[in-house]
Scaffold this active site. Sequence first.
Site, short mmCIF file in Angstrom:
data_model
loop_
_atom_site.label_atom_id
_atom_site.label_comp_id
_atom_site.label_asym_id
_atom_site.label_seq_id
_atom_site.Cartn_x
_atom_site.Cartn_y
_atom_site.Cartn_z
N TYR A 79 9.90 27.93 1.51
CA TYR A 79 10.20 28.15 2.92
C TYR A 79 10.79 26.86 3.47
CZ TYR A 79 9.53 29.08 7.92
OH TYR A 79 9.72 29.26 9.27
N LYS A 103 6.67 17.40 10.53
CA LYS A 103 5.20 17.39 10.58
C LYS A 103 4.62 15.98 10.77
CE LYS A 103 5.02 21.78 8.14
NZ LYS A 103 4.34 22.88 8.77
N ASP A 163 13.26 18.98 0.33
CA ASP A 163 12.58 19.30 1.59
C ASP A 163 11.15 18.76 1.54
OD1 ASP A 163 11.42 20.36 3.82
OD2 ASP A 163 12.13 22.41 3.51
N1 PLP Z 1 10.39 23.07 5.46
C1 PLP Z 1 9.13 23.22 4.99
C2 PLP Z 1 8.82 22.84 3.58
C3 PLP Z 1 8.12 23.72 5.82
O1 PLP Z 1 6.88 23.89 5.34
C4 PLP Z 1 8.46 24.07 7.15
C5 PLP Z 1 7.43 24.62 8.04
O2 PLP Z 1 6.32 24.89 7.70
C6 PLP Z 1 9.76 23.91 7.59
C7 PLP Z 1 10.71 23.39 6.72
C8 PLP Z 1 10.14 24.26 8.98
O3 PLP Z 1 9.59 23.38 9.90
P1 PLP Z 1 9.36 23.82 11.42
O4 PLP Z 1 8.28 24.84 11.43
O5 PLP Z 1 9.00 22.53 12.11
O6 PLP Z 1 10.66 24.37 11.90
#
Ligand code: PLP
Length: 442
Positions: A147, A275, A242
């Site tokens: 995700y 985060k 990511d």
């Molecule tokens: N990338 C990863 C690995 C994530 O776990 C998340 C959210 O949980 C995101 C991107 C997206 O972040 P946001 O919820 O701040 O848009």
Amino acid sequence: MSISEDLFNRSRAVIPGGVNSPVRAFNSVGGVPPFMVEAQGPYLTDADGRNYVDLVMSWGPALLGHRDSSVVEAVHKAVEHGLSFGASTEAEVELAELVIERINAVIPGSIDQIRMVSTGTEATMTAIRLARGYTGRDKIIKFAGCYHGHVDALLSEAGSGVATLAMPGSAGVTAATAAETIVLPYNDTQAVQRAFEQHHGQIAAIITEAAPCNMGVVTPEAGFNRFLHDTAHENGALLIFDEVLTGFRVSSAGYWGYTTEDEGGWAPDIFTFGKVIGGGMPIAALGGKREVMEYLAPLGPVYQAGTLSGNPISLAAGIATLKAATEDVYQTINQRSEELQKAIHSYGEKLGLNYSIQHAGNLFSLSFGTAEHGVHHYDDIKASETFRYQAFFHSMLNSGVYLPPSAFEAWFLSASHNDTAMDRILSALPEALEEAAQAQPA
Ligand code: PLP
């Protein structure tokens, strides 16, 4: 009727599904989600006055614990000077320097610059736009079960809430956009090689979670990230790593700092963070080498902007969090994580339970019915016995432990999880695992 039930009813009337992020609705575990009124250290308190030890920690940001005093103090100070300037501030430079320093402490020169945005979604959206702009190519490889936020191009077979709701992707994404995304099984090197052969010269980037944590946790096989980097580069593509979830959580330099010792000598082209770097306030970022990053406007042709980007209150929380996140903090979290996993193994084995635990540093998840093969990619977790997780989850909740309301999410500990908080979790485990063992499919 409890206050949370009443609030959920009111909420469902005015907010779709009663929530502002789908997984909060408890759809996969059932029941009424408690509405929270207070967070402090490792605890949450709901509107009915019930207290929980939190193992979600706002889905990752609260590394130090909720409302850590140094973070709250920094936020109070920042508020005194302004809520938003819409102009540059020293705090932006300071956070950028802190992030870059930590990443480069692993391998010098891994990253030169970062650009700040407000959410992880914005970070990955910008990262793929940048990769496309830089390479002049359109297609992106992503892995099933990973995700990366709710970016159109990245929702196909996505993890987290998309997986929890068993959705293949999202309505509203154009066929043309979906066609530019190649979705492959995680940990499958041959599938990656085949994709580059089939789409020769068309792939801009591979985007991967540094360690997947949104289909539960999946440990990358040794050398997999390095393989992705090398294969992308052999084919003129970039690697987007990511670290929105893992960044500055599993080590002082995220998953990058956790694994590269045995895989040294390379760096992803673009990192994404979120985060922890906001310490509970909205901030995220993408970063990489100068050559790639300077493709962003105002220097380069790839446009990206944000009214609240680099918000001073968020920056204050992020800077205070990173400054307080010493090696001791990571050691405490690692130790707590090991303690908890050990306890699960000890009771799980006594019960002869069919389960497995996957981990990525201090992040881990528990899945049922997976003992034989473990979880190596999305199909493994989709085949798991999620009905057992439901029973487990509710038993823990009744004992005052707030777990992720989905088997497809990681568990988050913090430096504030002290002996008292751990005792509550450990004493709740035997009954909850027994309920999981006895659960029947609906
Ligand atoms: N990338 C990863 C690995 C994530 O776990 C998340 C959210 O949980 C995101 C991107 C997206 O972040 P946001 O919820 O701040 O848009």
